[in-house]
Motif scaffolding. Sequence first.
Motif, short mmCIF file in Angstrom:
data_model
loop_
_atom_site.label_atom_id
_atom_site.label_comp_id
_atom_site.label_asym_id
_atom_site.label_seq_id
_atom_site.Cartn_x
_atom_site.Cartn_y
_atom_site.Cartn_z
N ARG A 87 102.89 26.22 82.40
CA ARG A 87 102.67 27.37 81.53
C ARG A 87 103.70 27.48 80.42
O ARG A 87 103.51 28.23 79.47
CB ARG A 87 102.66 28.66 82.35
CG ARG A 87 101.47 28.80 83.28
CD ARG A 87 101.33 30.21 83.80
NE ARG A 87 101.10 31.15 82.71
CZ ARG A 87 101.08 32.47 82.87
NH1 ARG A 87 101.28 32.99 84.07
NH2 ARG A 87 100.87 33.26 81.83
N ALA A 88 104.76 26.72 80.50
CA ALA A 88 105.79 26.77 79.46
C ALA A 88 105.28 26.18 78.15
O ALA A 88 105.74 26.56 77.07
CB ALA A 88 107.04 26.01 79.91
N PHE A 89 104.34 25.25 78.23
CA PHE A 89 103.78 24.64 77.02
C PHE A 89 102.86 25.63 76.33
O PHE A 89 102.18 26.43 76.98
CB PHE A 89 103.02 23.37 77.37
CG PHE A 89 103.88 22.26 77.90
CD1 PHE A 89 104.50 21.36 77.04
CD2 PHE A 89 104.10 22.12 79.28
CE1 PHE A 89 105.29 20.33 77.53
CE2 PHE A 89 104.89 21.10 79.78
CZ PHE A 89 105.50 20.21 78.90
N SER A 90 102.81 25.59 75.01
CA SER A 90 101.98 26.51 74.24
C SER A 90 101.56 25.83 72.94
O SER A 90 102.00 24.72 72.62
CB SER A 90 102.76 27.79 73.91
OG SER A 90 103.85 27.51 73.05
N ALA A 91 100.70 26.53 72.19
CA ALA A 91 100.28 25.99 70.89
C ALA A 91 101.46 25.84 69.95
O ALA A 91 101.51 24.92 69.12
CB ALA A 91 99.21 26.90 70.28
N GLU A 92 102.43 26.76 70.07
CA GLU A 92 103.61 26.70 69.22
C GLU A 92 104.59 25.62 69.67
O GLU A 92 105.32 25.06 68.85
CB GLU A 92 104.33 28.06 69.20
CG GLU A 92 103.54 29.19 68.55
CD GLU A 92 102.42 29.71 69.44
OE1 GLU A 92 102.49 29.52 70.68
OE2 GLU A 92 101.45 30.27 68.89
N ARG A 93 104.60 25.33 70.97
CA ARG A 93 105.53 24.32 71.51
C ARG A 93 104.75 23.34 72.37
O ARG A 93 104.88 23.33 73.60
CB ARG A 93 106.63 25.00 72.33
CG ARG A 93 107.48 25.99 71.57
CD ARG A 93 108.37 25.32 70.54
NE ARG A 93 109.34 24.44 71.14
CZ ARG A 93 110.54 24.85 71.57
NH1 ARG A 93 110.88 26.13 71.48
NH2 ARG A 93 111.40 24.00 72.08
N PRO A 94 103.92 22.47 71.76
CA PRO A 94 103.13 21.53 72.57
C PRO A 94 103.96 20.41 73.15
O PRO A 94 103.60 19.83 74.18
CB PRO A 94 102.10 20.99 71.57
CG PRO A 94 102.79 21.13 70.24
CD PRO A 94 103.61 22.37 70.33
N ASN A 95 105.08 20.08 72.50
CA ASN A 95 105.98 19.03 72.99
C ASN A 95 107.33 19.66 73.32
O ASN A 95 107.93 20.32 72.48
CB ASN A 95 106.18 17.94 71.92
CG ASN A 95 104.87 17.27 71.53
OD1 ASN A 95 104.00 17.08 72.38
ND2 ASN A 95 104.72 16.95 70.27
N MET A 96 107.82 19.44 74.55
CA MET A 96 109.07 20.05 74.98
C MET A 96 109.89 19.07 75.80
O MET A 96 109.34 18.28 76.57
CB MET A 96 108.80 21.32 75.79
CG MET A 96 108.03 22.40 75.04
SD MET A 96 107.79 23.89 76.02
CE MET A 96 109.46 24.53 76.05
N THR A 97 111.20 19.14 75.64
CA THR A 97 112.10 18.32 76.44
C THR A 97 112.44 19.02 77.74
O THR A 97 112.14 20.21 77.91
CB THR A 97 113.39 18.03 75.66
OG1 THR A 97 114.08 19.28 75.47
CG2 THR A 97 113.10 17.39 74.31
N SER A 116 113.70 23.98 80.62
CA SER A 116 114.66 24.66 81.48
C SER A 116 115.12 25.97 80.85
O SER A 116 115.21 27.00 81.53
CB SER A 116 115.86 23.75 81.74
OG SER A 116 116.84 24.42 82.50
N GLN A 117 115.39 25.93 79.55
CA GLN A 117 115.85 27.14 78.86
C GLN A 117 114.77 28.20 78.82
O GLN A 117 115.05 29.39 79.00
CB GLN A 117 116.28 26.78 77.43
CG GLN A 117 116.85 27.96 76.65
CD GLN A 117 117.33 27.55 75.26
OE1 GLN A 117 117.06 26.44 74.81
NE2 GLN A 117 118.04 28.43 74.59
N LYS A 118 113.51 27.80 78.61
CA LYS A 118 112.41 28.75 78.51
C LYS A 118 112.04 29.35 79.86
O LYS A 118 111.70 30.54 79.95
CB LYS A 118 111.19 28.07 77.89
CG LYS A 118 110.02 29.02 77.66
CD LYS A 118 108.90 28.34 76.91
CE LYS A 118 107.76 29.31 76.65
NZ LYS A 118 106.66 28.70 75.86
N THR A 119 112.12 28.56 80.93
CA THR A 119 111.66 29.01 82.25
C THR A 119 112.77 29.53 83.15
O THR A 119 112.50 30.24 84.11
CB THR A 119 110.94 27.87 82.98
OG1 THR A 119 111.88 26.80 83.21
CG2 THR A 119 109.76 27.36 82.17
N GLY A 120 114.02 29.12 82.86
CA GLY A 120 115.12 29.49 83.75
C GLY A 120 115.24 28.59 84.96
O GLY A 120 116.07 28.83 85.84
#
Length: 248
Positions: free
Chosen positions: A12-22, A27-31
């Motif tokens: 669920r951390a992935f989104s249209a605004e952030r389709p690619n994430m390291t 970790s920063q977004k989800t805690g």
Amino acid sequence: MMSLARGLVVIRAFSAERPNMTVSQISQKTGIPRAAVRRCLYTLDKMGFVASVDGGAFNLRPRVLLLGHGYFASSSLSQAAGPILNRLSGPLDESSSVSVLDGDEILYIARAQTKRLMAMHLDVGSRLPAIYTSMGRVLIASLPYHEQEQYMARAKYIQYTPHSLTDATALAQELEQIRAQGFAVIDQELEAGVRSIALPIMGRDGRPMSAMSVGVHAQRMSIDDMKEKILPALQEAATELTILSKTL
């Protein structure tokens, strides 16, 4: 089942605004600690739900759609709404939708899209912030007051456009008006140039089960015209779905 919970949070951390994430970004977004995120991604990669891309980032793969397919395939409400929305949108030549309240967002479960495209692409499975959509507001306004207060307490006020409501007092007044008149109108609060009008679909228990809306371009139709030309057809379609839903 902590591992399962973490895996779902990572997806669920992935989104249209952030389709690619390291790993670090997730970790920063989800805690979730980076080591745990890395383990989740390794498993999800092996299962075909995510894939690594250039620069050490990850993105979702089409296989992730299987997680929601079972719900939509078995949802009687979603299946019942489809033909009704088609009959509603056809004569109006405007897009219509049905959504349910899911946390602080609305989840689209059925949609009839016309050829008149809007900047924001919406389809079954799309999510939007409830307080900035006509369907979200009409659903919240139909809840008992103590549940409304819970939404108000945790609402995130964002200035999406110059028309967006940005404080609890204004939202409370708007919800009270919606409750009194029985329908909600959003005027360019989430997307400039887009207006929508929505009605609740009430369940057997008297609680809002879903909402139905019609969206238009602001340049094509005023709010008064929406109430005159769209609201009667929307009321008829919502009544049909309400009656049908009680037999499902």
